[in-house]
Scaffold this motif. Structure first.
Motif, PDB file in Angstrom:
ATOM      1  N   LEU A  27       0.974   1.148 -12.932  1.00  0.00           N
ATOM      2  CA  LEU A  27       0.145  -0.047 -12.755  1.00  0.00           C
ATOM      3  C   LEU A  27      -0.736  -0.309 -13.970  1.00  0.00           C
ATOM      4  CD1 LEU A  27      -0.892   0.350  -9.015  1.00  0.00           C
ATOM      5  CD2 LEU A  27       0.615  -1.391  -9.980  1.00  0.00           C
ATOM      6  N   GLN A  28      -1.282   0.740 -14.555  1.00  0.00           N
ATOM      7  CA  GLN A  28      -2.122   0.560 -15.742  1.00  0.00           C
ATOM      8  C   GLN A  28      -1.298   0.012 -16.906  1.00  0.00           C
ATOM      9  OE1 GLN A  28      -3.775   4.536 -15.814  1.00  0.00           O
ATOM     10  NE2 GLN A  28      -5.683   3.840 -14.878  1.00  0.00           N
ATOM     11  N   ARG A  29      -0.064   0.466 -17.050  1.00  0.00           N
ATOM     12  CA  ARG A  29       0.792  -0.047 -18.114  1.00  0.00           C
ATOM     13  C   ARG A  29       1.164  -1.501 -17.858  1.00  0.00           C
ATOM     14  NH1 ARG A  29       5.515   3.928 -18.526  1.00  0.00           N
ATOM     15  NH2 ARG A  29       6.235   2.498 -20.135  1.00  0.00           N
ATOM     16  N   LEU A  30       1.444  -1.848 -16.593  1.00  0.00           N
ATOM     17  CA  LEU A  30       1.773  -3.235 -16.255  1.00  0.00           C
ATOM     18  C   LEU A  30       0.556  -4.142 -16.484  1.00  0.00           C
ATOM     19  CD1 LEU A  30       3.835  -2.641 -12.990  1.00  0.00           C
ATOM     20  CD2 LEU A  30       4.727  -3.268 -15.251  1.00  0.00           C
ATOM     21  N   HIS A  31      -0.604  -3.646 -16.121  1.00  0.00           N
ATOM     22  CA  HIS A  31      -1.849  -4.398 -16.330  1.00  0.00           C
ATOM     23  C   HIS A  31      -2.082  -4.656 -17.818  1.00  0.00           C
ATOM     24  CE1 HIS A  31      -5.982  -5.693 -15.644  1.00  0.00           C
ATOM     25  NE2 HIS A  31      -6.355  -4.844 -16.576  1.00  0.00           N
ATOM     26  N   ALA A  32      -1.842  -3.639 -18.644  1.00  0.00           N
ATOM     27  CA  ALA A  32      -2.025  -3.779 -20.087  1.00  0.00           C
ATOM     28  C   ALA A  32      -1.081  -4.821 -20.674  1.00  0.00           C
ATOM     29  CB  ALA A  32      -1.815  -2.423 -20.771  1.00  0.00           C
ATOM     30  N   MET A  33       0.058  -5.051 -20.014  1.00  0.00           N
ATOM     31  CA  MET A  33       1.008  -6.070 -20.467  1.00  0.00           C
ATOM     32  C   MET A  33       0.524  -7.476 -20.124  1.00  0.00           C
ATOM     33  SD  MET A  33       4.563  -4.250 -19.242  1.00  0.00           S
ATOM     34  CE  MET A  33       5.424  -5.802 -19.188  1.00  0.00           C
ATOM     35  N   GLY A  34      -0.455  -7.578 -19.210  1.00  0.00           N
ATOM     36  CA  GLY A  34      -0.961  -8.883 -18.808  1.00  0.00           C
ATOM     37  C   GLY A  34      -0.488  -9.345 -17.444  1.00  0.00           C
ATOM     38  N   LEU A  35       0.322  -8.525 -16.779  1.00  0.00           N
ATOM     39  CA  LEU A  35       0.789  -8.901 -15.438  1.00  0.00           C
ATOM     40  C   LEU A  35      -0.372  -8.927 -14.463  1.00  0.00           C
ATOM     41  CD1 LEU A  35       3.982  -6.725 -15.309  1.00  0.00           C
ATOM     42  CD2 LEU A  35       3.924  -9.168 -14.876  1.00  0.00           C
ATOM     43  N   ARG A  36      -0.333  -9.905 -13.549  1.00  0.00           N
ATOM     44  CA  ARG A  36      -1.294  -9.936 -12.450  1.00  0.00           C
ATOM     45  C   ARG A  36      -0.696  -9.117 -11.314  1.00  0.00           C
ATOM     46  NH1 ARG A  36      -5.346 -12.898 -11.885  1.00  0.00           N
ATOM     47  NH2 ARG A  36      -4.969 -13.369  -9.714  1.00  0.00           N
ATOM     48  N   MET A  37      -1.539  -8.442 -10.553  1.00  0.00           N
ATOM     49  CA  MET A  37      -1.041  -7.600  -9.473  1.00  0.00           C
ATOM     50  C   MET A  37      -1.864  -7.802  -8.210  1.00  0.00           C
ATOM     51  SD  MET A  37      -0.084  -4.197 -11.568  1.00  0.00           S
ATOM     52  CE  MET A  37      -1.347  -4.414 -12.817  1.00  0.00           C
ATOM     53  N   ALA A  38      -1.156  -7.810  -7.089  1.00  0.00           N
ATOM     54  CA  ALA A  38      -1.795  -7.974  -5.785  1.00  0.00           C
ATOM     55  C   ALA A  38      -1.361  -6.847  -4.871  1.00  0.00           C
ATOM     56  CB  ALA A  38      -1.399  -9.314  -5.165  1.00  0.00           C
ATOM     57  N   ILE A  39      -2.268  -6.406  -4.028  1.00  0.00           N
ATOM     58  CA  ILE A  39      -1.898  -5.451  -2.987  1.00  0.00           C
ATOM     59  C   ILE A  39      -1.536  -6.268  -1.762  1.00  0.00           C
ATOM     60  CG2 ILE A  39      -2.657  -3.586  -1.497  1.00  0.00           C
ATOM     61  CD1 ILE A  39      -4.315  -2.541  -3.759  1.00  0.00           C
ATOM     62  N   ASP A  40      -0.265  -6.169  -1.368  1.00  0.00           N
ATOM     63  CA  ASP A  40       0.272  -6.951  -0.261  1.00  0.00           C
ATOM     64  C   ASP A  40       0.015  -6.239   1.063  1.00  0.00           C
ATOM     65  OD1 ASP A  40       1.645  -9.073   0.902  1.00  0.00           O
ATOM     66  OD2 ASP A  40       3.595  -8.118   0.678  1.00  0.00           O
ATOM     67  N   ASP A  41      -0.118  -7.026   2.130  1.00  0.00           N
ATOM     68  CA  ASP A  41      -0.287  -6.511   3.489  1.00  0.00           C
ATOM     69  C   ASP A  41      -1.460  -5.539   3.594  1.00  0.00           C
ATOM     70  OD1 ASP A  41       1.973  -7.994   4.113  1.00  0.00           O
ATOM     71  OD2 ASP A  41       3.325  -6.296   3.852  1.00  0.00           O
ATOM     72  N   GLU A  64       0.831  -1.201   0.000  1.00  0.00           N
ATOM     73  CA  GLU A  64       0.000   0.000   0.000  1.00  0.00           C
ATOM     74  C   GLU A  64       0.866   1.251   0.000  1.00  0.00           C
ATOM     75  OE1 GLU A  64      -3.696  -0.028   2.512  1.00  0.00           O
ATOM     76  OE2 GLU A  64      -2.644  -1.749   3.360  1.00  0.00           O
ATOM     77  N   SER A  65       1.937   1.241   0.765  1.00  0.00           N
ATOM     78  CA  SER A  65       2.780   2.432   0.862  1.00  0.00           C
ATOM     79  C   SER A  65       3.431   2.772  -0.471  1.00  0.00           C
ATOM     80  CB  SER A  65       3.838   2.260   1.952  1.00  0.00           C
ATOM     81  OG  SER A  65       4.669   1.160   1.655  1.00  0.00           O
ATOM     82  N   ALA A  66       3.748   1.772  -1.285  1.00  0.00           N
ATOM     83  CA  ALA A  66       4.343   2.033  -2.604  1.00  0.00           C
ATOM     84  C   ALA A  66       3.358   2.775  -3.491  1.00  0.00           C
ATOM     85  CB  ALA A  66       4.771   0.730  -3.267  1.00  0.00           C
ATOM     86  N   ILE A  67       2.099   2.506  -3.323  1.00  0.00           N
ATOM     87  CA  ILE A  67       1.072   3.175  -4.116  1.00  0.00           C
ATOM     88  C   ILE A  67       0.847   4.587  -3.596  1.00  0.00           C
ATOM     89  CG2 ILE A  67      -1.378   3.150  -4.748  1.00  0.00           C
ATOM     90  CD1 ILE A  67      -1.165   0.038  -4.474  1.00  0.00           C
ATOM     91  N   MET A  68       0.837   4.734  -2.276  1.00  0.00           N
ATOM     92  CA  MET A  68       0.462   6.001  -1.675  1.00  0.00           C
ATOM     93  C   MET A  68       1.560   7.057  -1.731  1.00  0.00           C
ATOM     94  SD  MET A  68      -2.556   5.235  -1.286  1.00  0.00           S
ATOM     95  CE  MET A  68      -3.094   6.826  -0.695  1.00  0.00           C
ATOM     96  N   ASP A  69       2.807   6.674  -2.021  1.00  0.00           N
ATOM     97  CA  ASP A  69       3.886   7.663  -2.119  1.00  0.00           C
ATOM     98  C   ASP A  69       3.590   8.700  -3.196  1.00  0.00           C
ATOM     99  OD1 ASP A  69       5.322   6.522  -0.078  1.00  0.00           O
ATOM    100  OD2 ASP A  69       6.668   5.396  -1.397  1.00  0.00           O
ATOM    101  N   ASP A  70       3.094   8.262  -4.327  1.00  0.00           N
ATOM    102  CA  ASP A  70       2.708   9.146  -5.433  1.00  0.00           C
ATOM    103  C   ASP A  70       1.605   8.414  -6.196  1.00  0.00           C
ATOM    104  OD1 ASP A  70       2.402  10.714  -7.686  1.00  0.00           O
ATOM    105  OD2 ASP A  70       4.550  11.003  -8.007  1.00  0.00           O
ATOM    106  N   PRO A  71       0.371   8.480  -5.708  1.00  0.00           N
ATOM    107  CA  PRO A  71      -0.718   7.682  -6.262  1.00  0.00           C
ATOM    108  C   PRO A  71      -0.924   7.839  -7.770  1.00  0.00           C
ATOM    109  CG  PRO A  71      -1.404   8.722  -4.224  1.00  0.00           C
ATOM    110  CD  PRO A  71      -0.065   9.280  -4.576  1.00  0.00           C
TER     111      PRO A  71
END
Length: 169
Positions: free
Chosen positions: A44-58, A30-37
């Motif tokens: 994240l949108q670019r990674l998602h478009a590549m097909g990567l799966r993403m999880a929010i940890d902790d 969460e903190s990685a996202i909140m540093d500069d949302p």
């Protein structure tokens, strides 16, 4: 996530290794996202478009906003072990785990519970409809060459939820 070149770097890596990006799930705190949302969201949108799966940890231990959660292109939430470890004894932790599972499912996300260390926790999470679990109950960290044998031998525990734990639900 603040590195705008990360997607390009990963694309080159996937190409070089002939790897399907859908085979990888990136865990984001969460903190990685909140540093500069805004910047994180673009990456994240670019990674998602590549097909990567993403999880929010902790999930639940940081300061993230539900407004951002609904906009993030993530696939799963990982409930922090600090809530899972005590949910059998602490009603507040159990409520947080249950609510997080319901929230994630209502947003179309899957849920992974971290810190599952007992059969009782396993059965309780199953009753709460948690999708996946991680923890020493299933296996301790192991060398890569031992993993295939462990997977072949693993049999998820059946059985029912103990009546004492069922009363908590």
């Amino acid at each position: 996530l603040l590195d705008q070149d990360l997607p390009a770097k990963l694309e080159r890596l996937f190409e070089r290794e002939a790897m399907d990006p859908r085979a990888l799930c990136i865990e984001i705190t969460e903190s990685a996202i909140m540093d500069d949302p805004q910047r994180a969201l673009q990456t994240l949108q670019r990674l998602h478009a590549m097909g990567l799966r993403m999880a929010i940890d902790d999930f639940g231990t940081g300061y993230s906003s539900l407004a951002y959660l609904k906009r993030l292109p993530v696939h799963e939430l990982k409930i922090d072990k600090s809530f899972v470890l005590n949910m059998e004894r602490d009603r507040a932790d159990l409520k947080i785990v249950r609510s997080t599972i319901d929230l994630a499912h209502n947003l179309g996300l899957s849920v992974v519970a971290e810190g599952v260390e007992s059969a009782a926790a396993w059965h309780l999470l199953r009753a709460l409809r948690c999708d996946e679990a991680q923890g020493y109950f299933m296996a301790k960290p192991m060398p890569q060459d031992a993993f295939a044998g462990w997977v072949a031998a693993w049999d998820a525990p059946g059985g029912r939820l103990d009546s004492g734990l069922a009363a908590l639900l």
